[in-house]
Design a protein around this motif. Structure first.
Motif, PDB file in Angstrom:
ATOM      1  N   MET A   1      -0.444  64.537  68.814  1.00  0.00           N
ATOM      2  CA  MET A   1       0.079  63.926  67.589  1.00  0.00           C
ATOM      3  C   MET A   1       1.458  64.448  67.220  1.00  0.00           C
ATOM      4  O   MET A   1       2.206  63.766  66.529  1.00  0.00           O
ATOM      5  N   GLY A   2       1.794  65.626  67.664  1.00  0.00           N
ATOM      6  CA  GLY A   2       3.111  66.181  67.371  1.00  0.00           C
ATOM      7  C   GLY A   2       4.233  65.404  68.031  1.00  0.00           C
ATOM      8  O   GLY A   2       5.378  65.452  67.611  1.00  0.00           O
ATOM      9  N   LYS A   3       3.891  64.667  69.080  1.00  0.00           N
ATOM     10  CA  LYS A   3       4.888  63.880  69.811  1.00  0.00           C
ATOM     11  C   LYS A   3       4.736  62.393  69.517  1.00  0.00           C
ATOM     12  O   LYS A   3       5.012  61.557  70.363  1.00  0.00           O
ATOM     13  N   ASP A   4       4.301  62.064  68.349  1.00  0.00           N
ATOM     14  CA  ASP A   4       4.011  60.682  67.977  1.00  0.00           C
ATOM     15  C   ASP A   4       5.296  59.858  67.913  1.00  0.00           C
ATOM     16  O   ASP A   4       6.089  59.989  66.989  1.00  0.00           O
ATOM     17  N   TRP A   5       5.503  58.992  68.893  1.00  0.00           N
ATOM     18  CA  TRP A   5       6.724  58.194  68.972  1.00  0.00           C
ATOM     19  C   TRP A   5       6.813  57.178  67.837  1.00  0.00           C
ATOM     20  O   TRP A   5       7.901  56.872  67.359  1.00  0.00           O
ATOM     21  N   LYS A   6       5.656  56.677  67.354  1.00  0.00           N
ATOM     22  CA  LYS A   6       5.682  55.690  66.271  1.00  0.00           C
ATOM     23  C   LYS A   6       6.229  56.307  64.986  1.00  0.00           C
ATOM     24  O   LYS A   6       7.002  55.675  64.263  1.00  0.00           O
ATOM     25  N   VAL A   7       5.818  57.536  64.734  1.00  0.00           N
ATOM     26  CA  VAL A   7       6.272  58.230  63.527  1.00  0.00           C
ATOM     27  C   VAL A   7       7.765  58.528  63.615  1.00  0.00           C
ATOM     28  O   VAL A   7       8.477  58.498  62.620  1.00  0.00           O
ATOM     29  N   ARG A   8       8.237  58.794  64.800  1.00  0.00           N
ATOM     30  CA  ARG A   8       9.656  59.146  64.982  1.00  0.00           C
ATOM     31  C   ARG A   8      10.574  57.926  64.922  1.00  0.00           C
ATOM     32  O   ARG A   8      11.678  58.004  64.397  1.00  0.00           O
ATOM     33  N   ILE A   9      10.142  56.796  65.461  1.00  0.00           N
ATOM     34  CA  ILE A   9      11.016  55.628  65.523  1.00  0.00           C
ATOM     35  C   ILE A   9      11.000  54.809  64.230  1.00  0.00           C
ATOM     36  O   ILE A   9      11.992  54.177  63.881  1.00  0.00           O
ATOM     37  N   SER A  10       9.887  54.835  63.497  1.00  0.00           N
ATOM     38  CA  SER A  10       9.766  53.994  62.300  1.00  0.00           C
ATOM     39  C   SER A  10      10.849  54.261  61.251  1.00  0.00           C
ATOM     40  O   SER A  10      11.466  53.307  60.765  1.00  0.00           O
ATOM     41  N   PRO A  11      11.130  55.518  60.875  1.00  0.00           N
ATOM     42  CA  PRO A  11      12.191  55.739  59.883  1.00  0.00           C
ATOM     43  C   PRO A  11      13.553  55.206  60.344  1.00  0.00           C
ATOM     44  O   PRO A  11      14.313  54.649  59.546  1.00  0.00           O
ATOM     45  N   PHE A  12      13.835  55.345  61.622  1.00  0.00           N
ATOM     46  CA  PHE A  12      15.093  54.821  62.170  1.00  0.00           C
ATOM     47  C   PHE A  12      15.150  53.300  62.027  1.00  0.00           C
ATOM     48  O   PHE A  12      16.172  52.738  61.613  1.00  0.00           O
ATOM     49  N   LEU A  13      14.052  52.627  62.329  1.00  0.00           N
ATOM     50  CA  LEU A  13      14.009  51.167  62.203  1.00  0.00           C
ATOM     51  C   LEU A  13      14.090  50.737  60.736  1.00  0.00           C
ATOM     52  O   LEU A  13      14.710  49.720  60.417  1.00  0.00           O
ATOM     53  N   TYR A  14      13.469  51.520  59.845  1.00  0.00           N
ATOM     54  CA  TYR A  14      13.594  51.212  58.418  1.00  0.00           C
ATOM     55  C   TYR A  14      15.047  51.337  57.958  1.00  0.00           C
ATOM     56  O   TYR A  14      15.522  50.518  57.172  1.00  0.00           O
ATOM     57  N   LEU A  15      15.737  52.360  58.433  1.00  0.00           N
ATOM     58  CA  LEU A  15      17.156  52.518  58.061  1.00  0.00           C
ATOM     59  C   LEU A  15      17.978  51.325  58.525  1.00  0.00           C
ATOM     60  O   LEU A  15      18.842  50.826  57.795  1.00  0.00           O
ATOM     61  N   ILE A  16      17.721  50.861  59.738  1.00  0.00           N
ATOM     62  CA  ILE A  16      18.426  49.677  60.234  1.00  0.00           C
ATOM     63  C   ILE A  16      18.115  48.479  59.349  1.00  0.00           C
ATOM     64  O   ILE A  16      19.008  47.714  58.977  1.00  0.00           O
ATOM     65  N   ALA A  17      16.847  48.323  58.978  1.00  0.00           N
ATOM     66  CA  ALA A  17      16.446  47.201  58.125  1.00  0.00           C
ATOM     67  C   ALA A  17      17.124  47.276  56.757  1.00  0.00           C
ATOM     68  O   ALA A  17      17.573  46.255  56.232  1.00  0.00           O
ATOM     69  N   ILE A  18      17.209  48.468  56.203  1.00  0.00           N
ATOM     70  CA  ILE A  18      17.858  48.638  54.897  1.00  0.00           C
ATOM     71  C   ILE A  18      19.324  48.239  54.981  1.00  0.00           C
ATOM     72  O   ILE A  18      19.828  47.498  54.137  1.00  0.00           O
ATOM     73  N   LEU A  19      20.005  48.722  56.005  1.00  0.00           N
ATOM     74  CA  LEU A  19      21.435  48.433  56.149  1.00  0.00           C
ATOM     75  C   LEU A  19      21.702  46.969  56.481  1.00  0.00           C
ATOM     76  O   LEU A  19      22.675  46.388  55.994  1.00  0.00           O
ATOM     77  N   THR A  20      20.850  46.363  57.287  1.00  0.00           N
ATOM     78  CA  THR A  20      21.081  44.966  57.664  1.00  0.00           C
ATOM     79  C   THR A  20      20.662  43.993  56.570  1.00  0.00           C
ATOM     80  O   THR A  20      20.985  42.802  56.662  1.00  0.00           O
ATOM     81  N   ALA A  21      19.970  44.475  55.536  1.00  0.00           N
ATOM     82  CA  ALA A  21      19.588  43.592  54.429  1.00  0.00           C
ATOM     83  C   ALA A  21      20.818  42.953  53.801  1.00  0.00           C
ATOM     84  O   ALA A  21      20.756  41.823  53.318  1.00  0.00           O
ATOM     85  N   TYR A  22      21.945  43.661  53.841  1.00  0.00           N
ATOM     86  CA  TYR A  22      23.177  43.139  53.251  1.00  0.00           C
ATOM     87  C   TYR A  22      23.941  42.255  54.221  1.00  0.00           C
ATOM     88  O   TYR A  22      24.881  41.566  53.830  1.00  0.00           O
ATOM     89  N   VAL A  23      23.555  42.246  55.472  1.00  0.00           N
ATOM     90  CA  VAL A  23      24.156  41.367  56.476  1.00  0.00           C
ATOM     91  C   VAL A  23      23.346  40.076  56.567  1.00  0.00           C
ATOM     92  O   VAL A  23      23.882  38.981  56.474  1.00  0.00           O
ATOM     93  N   SER A  24      22.019  40.250  56.743  1.00  0.00           N
ATOM     94  CA  SER A  24      21.122  39.103  56.843  1.00  0.00           C
ATOM     95  C   SER A  24      19.702  39.536  56.487  1.00  0.00           C
ATOM     96  O   SER A  24      19.148  40.413  57.154  1.00  0.00           O
TER      97      SER A  24
END
Length: 192
Positions: free
Chosen positions: A140-163
């Motif tokens: 569980m310490g190497k959980d890739w889902k937990v690591r990638i999700s915040p990064f994808l949320y940041l992209i979603a937050i920033l792209t909200a103003y684009v589309s």
């Protein structure tokens, strides 16, 4: 307190969150099928959020079964997670009312990001009850889902103003990543 009491409380909060979201729907003024078309954005935002709350409920359920010793720290970390999740109905309503305008889409992502960070905090606190060399800790310490999700949320937050559609794509992507409950926890619990 036993972990099952915290789980029951959490289940109740999550059920109320879903109930609050569905109560946001108002009966259309028209009397034909066309009257429902105006509800499209609300229905879509509700569907988004229903899936997210369901994902959190399912994974949270699995996670709490890993608790060895209940303590105040776990209760507070759980409450912090529930706090962020309890804001989902507000952002869901705002997204639906605004036809997915940039600010509501970004705020939705911020709430999901803070929920993800809170979930990870709870997960780490539970994992710290196991030895560092245990199979579950290593797994569980190497959980890739937990690591990638915040990064994808940041992209979603920033792209909200684009589309808003691009932003929504990233929210759907994270949901697809998490829709299947954590199998490693299931395997661990079966082996106990």
């Amino acid at each position: 307190m036993k972990a099952n009491r915290m789980e029951a409380f959490s289940d109740g909060v999550l059920a109320i969150i879903i109930t609050i979201m569905v109560l946001e729907f108002k009966v259309p003024e028209g009397h034909d099928w066309h009257a429902l078309i105006d509800l499209g954005p609300k229905v879509l935002s509700y569907l988004f959020s229903f899936v997210y709350v369901g994902i959190y409920w399912s994974n949270h359920h699995h996670l709490l079964h890993m608790i060895r010793t209940m303590n105040g720290r776990l209760m507070w970390l759980n409450l912090i997670l529930l706090f962020w999740l309890s804001l989902i109905p507000f952002t869901t309503g705002w997204m639906g009312d605004s036809d997915f305008a940039p600010a509501p889409m970004a705020l939705y992502g911020i709430i999901l990001l803070l929920s993800a960070i809170s979930y990870r905090g709870l997960q780490l606190a539970i994992l710290n009850q196991y030895p560092d060399d245990s199979a579950i800790f290593k797994s569980m310490g190497k959980d890739w889902k937990v690591r990638i999700s915040p990064f994808l949320y940041l992209i979603a937050i920033l792209t909200a103003y684009v589309s808003p559609w691009v932003s929504g794509f990233f929210y759907v992507l994270v949901a697809l990543i998490w829709v299947v409950p954590e199998k490693r926890i299931e395997h661990f619990l079966r082996g106990k």
